[in-house]
Enzyme design. Sequence first.
Site, PDB file in Angstrom:
ATOM      1  N   LYS A  57      10.673   8.148   6.992  1.00  0.00           N
ATOM      2  CA  LYS A  57       9.826   8.552   5.864  1.00  0.00           C
ATOM      3  C   LYS A  57       9.536  10.043   6.029  1.00  0.00           C
ATOM      4  CE  LYS A  57       5.735   7.205   3.272  1.00  0.00           C
ATOM      5  NZ  LYS A  57       4.976   8.453   3.267  1.00  0.00           N
TER       6      LYS A  57
ATOM      7  N   CYS B 298     -31.765   8.618  -3.419  1.00  0.00           N
ATOM      8  CA  CYS B 298     -32.775   8.286  -4.423  1.00  0.00           C
ATOM      9  C   CYS B 298     -34.002   7.592  -3.833  1.00  0.00           C
ATOM     10  CB  CYS B 298     -32.170   7.417  -5.520  1.00  0.00           C
ATOM     11  SG  CYS B 298     -31.695   5.798  -4.936  1.00  0.00           S
TER      12      CYS B 298
HETATM   13  S1  IVH Z   1      11.179   4.509  -1.309  1.00  0.00           S
HETATM   14  C1  IVH Z   1       8.330   2.360  -4.605  1.00  0.00           C
HETATM   15  N1  IVH Z   1      12.184   5.688   0.737  1.00  0.00           N
HETATM   16  O1  IVH Z   1       7.114   7.891   0.464  1.00  0.00           O
HETATM   17  C2  IVH Z   1       8.372   3.410  -3.554  1.00  0.00           C
HETATM   18  N2  IVH Z   1      10.144   6.584  -0.145  1.00  0.00           N
HETATM   19  O2  IVH Z   1       4.615   6.253  -0.176  1.00  0.00           O
HETATM   20  C3  IVH Z   1       9.789   3.772  -3.283  1.00  0.00           C
HETATM   21  N3  IVH Z   1       9.327   8.565   1.022  1.00  0.00           N
HETATM   22  O3  IVH Z   1       6.546   8.714  -2.868  1.00  0.00           O
HETATM   23  C4  IVH Z   1       9.858   4.884  -2.349  1.00  0.00           C
HETATM   24  N4  IVH Z   1      10.966   8.670   2.481  1.00  0.00           N
HETATM   25  O4  IVH Z   1       7.771  10.408  -1.438  1.00  0.00           O
HETATM   26  C5  IVH Z   1      11.171   5.682  -0.133  1.00  0.00           C
HETATM   27  N5  IVH Z   1      13.262   6.608   2.531  1.00  0.00           N
HETATM   28  C6  IVH Z   1      12.237   6.629   1.679  1.00  0.00           C
HETATM   29  C7  IVH Z   1      11.207   7.597   1.711  1.00  0.00           C
HETATM   30  C8  IVH Z   1      10.162   7.532   0.783  1.00  0.00           C
HETATM   31  C9  IVH Z   1       9.844   9.238   2.051  1.00  0.00           C
HETATM   32  C10 IVH Z   1       8.059   8.910   0.313  1.00  0.00           C
HETATM   33  C11 IVH Z   1       8.192   9.105  -1.167  1.00  0.00           C
HETATM   34  C12 IVH Z   1       7.237   8.157  -1.820  1.00  0.00           C
HETATM   35  C13 IVH Z   1       6.326   7.839  -0.680  1.00  0.00           C
HETATM   36  C14 IVH Z   1       5.790   6.427  -0.854  1.00  0.00           C
END
Ligand code: IVH
Length: 670
Positions: free
Chosen positions: A117, A404
């Site tokens: 992530k 309050c």
């Molecule tokens: S899938 C429905 N895959 O994490 C959500 N997200 O908290 C689908 N992100 O807004 C997202 N790496 O910015 C996905 N391999 C990955 C990711 C990823 C980073 C971020 C992304 C998203 C946030 C979700």
Amino acid sequence: MKKTEIKKNYLLKLKELSKHNKFYYDDSKPAISDIEYDNLKLDILKLEEKYNFLKNKSSPLNVVGFKPSKTFEKYEHKVQMLSLSNAFNKDDLINFEKKIYNYLNSKDYFNYSVEPKIDGISASLTYIDKKLIYGVSRGDGKFGEIITENLKTIDDIPKFINKKSFPNEIEIRGEVFIKKKDFLKIKDNFANPRNAASGSLRQKDPAETRKIPLNFIAYTYGYLQKNYFKYQSDFLKELKKWGFKTNKENRILENIDELIKYHHQFEKIRFELDYDVDGLVYKINNLNLQSRLGFTSNSPRWAIAHKFSADSANTKVLNIEIQIGRTGALTPVAKVEPVNIGGVVVSNATLHNEDEIIRKDIRIGDIVEIERAGDVIPHVVLVDKNKRLKNSKRFVFPKICPSCGSQTIKEYNQSTKKYDAVRRCTNDSYGCEKIAIEKIKHFISKEALNIDGLGKKVVEKFWDLNFIKKPQDIFKLNYKNIVNLDGWGKLSVNNLKNSIENSKKVTLQKFIYSLGIRHIGTENAKLISDNIKNISNFIDLIKSENFEKFLNIDGIGETQIKSLRNFFSNKLNKEIVIELNAILKIETQRIKETGILKDKTFMFTGKLNGISRAEAKSLIEKNSGITLSSVSKSLNYLVVGEKPTRRKVEQAKSLGINIISLRELKKLLN
Ligand code: IVH
């Protein structure tokens, strides 16, 4: 003027500029108009030109990424960009899998696509006839901003894809980020790499965006005309063939033990990577199962982010303050000596509640260990009692509301037979100043009316100035008074006016959520709005106070009913709804007219084979049907599974309701 004075004046202006950069980039809440900002910048540049000795690395000339003087056009995502729910340990993962098996009501085999992530900014790229047409930011998940030209400056993003297998129309999503080594060069201007990427993407001039080397890694699709792929891992392979970068560390893993093992390994090597990673994302690899599992209102059921453990540091508690939340909860917060934890300066840490302070015996003056993980609020892990001063005193939690002066109580929970750990102010909604301000902040927040020109700080200021005391006051603001306030200009007032005007069109779901009723979050607001259909029905209901009607809704229980009854027993809350209805355009829920089960009501009894209640319910709703949770004259079909409740079947029989099996339901759905 003396040299020292010129320098002092210059540095003051630089400081001012950097303050406004922070408001803009970090908080997304500009405090001055674009013209004022540009003038400030110009002043600085002129001084530098005139006095050669004024060289400073924070000069706007050296700063990459200026504040844009334009807001971007909005774009409605065809498929919402939701977030991921978080897991911190094995138990969370076991729970995640359990929910999946419950929803599918079977032990279907599945494995996981595991992806780092990256802590960046998500972006959506729409390709039509192989060409990149729209590049959009996430925004609030429903509406993003069109930043195509800026995204096009990123080398990793293909502008044209000449591959046979590339779909006619596809929306590809991924993360925009800045590498650690590139961030080092500009670290004085931004709090962290994520902010740098975000600021860079919101430039007016793409040439400014190009100055910061941005990267893109693709990981999912949003809108796609038909299902081309069977597995997430196949899709990732395909992305690579099409010319997108995918993460080298992606894996396919079989079970929770393997996930934990990989997480453990990854946690050790993550600091060697050239980009910030705040966890691993686990996705059910089978796309058919993904689509069966679907989404809750905030996140997919088929994926979870497993966060890395927190960084921590020791610091001193300077004070313990009590914050009062929207629902009256008194939350103690430790004001601590500012300390850098994993790159972020922390000066506040939550102490959760009264019981937590007693349990850990946290006192003013103590040296404590503070932990911080991702975007979670920092908290106190433990007190170093060896370092405690002899004369230190136990912290006495206030028994009356510090705002309050009303009585506070700990509620008794009938089902757990325990008193709540949280102490609450008993003053009714707008009677307590702090609660009222928090309610207004909630009203304007992203998931409610989403008035982005009106930040939290502005709400506080307008409260002090008696401009806003209730939500409806927002729509009666006298802009002539605002224009002359410190930090405001014509342009910023205009922006505010526009964003307030735009917020008037709101869905019933968001409206119900915006009221800030305890236990009515986004999910329950949706259930209620789907059931009640339009605002006049909602108003009739709050007048009649017949909230028991909602017990019929699958998912709403006694707790919610009690909370609704409590909220609307206050006359003022009723009046606010009625007044807001006269000001706002509250949209009736868009009902899919086309669904095969339109206007038909269903109820289940007994165990259904191969499908869970939740999935069956979602199937019915996808086809415009309605599910009820009790037998009544308004029920059309009782769907009977194994070992049904006899009483329900008898009742249905006596009312002449159609009694059908799961197979017959499937037939109805073709
Ligand atoms: S899938 C429905 N895959 O994490 C959500 N997200 O908290 C689908 N992100 O807004 C997202 N790496 O910015 C996905 N391999 C990955 C990711 C990823 C980073 C971020 C992304 C998203 C946030 C979700």
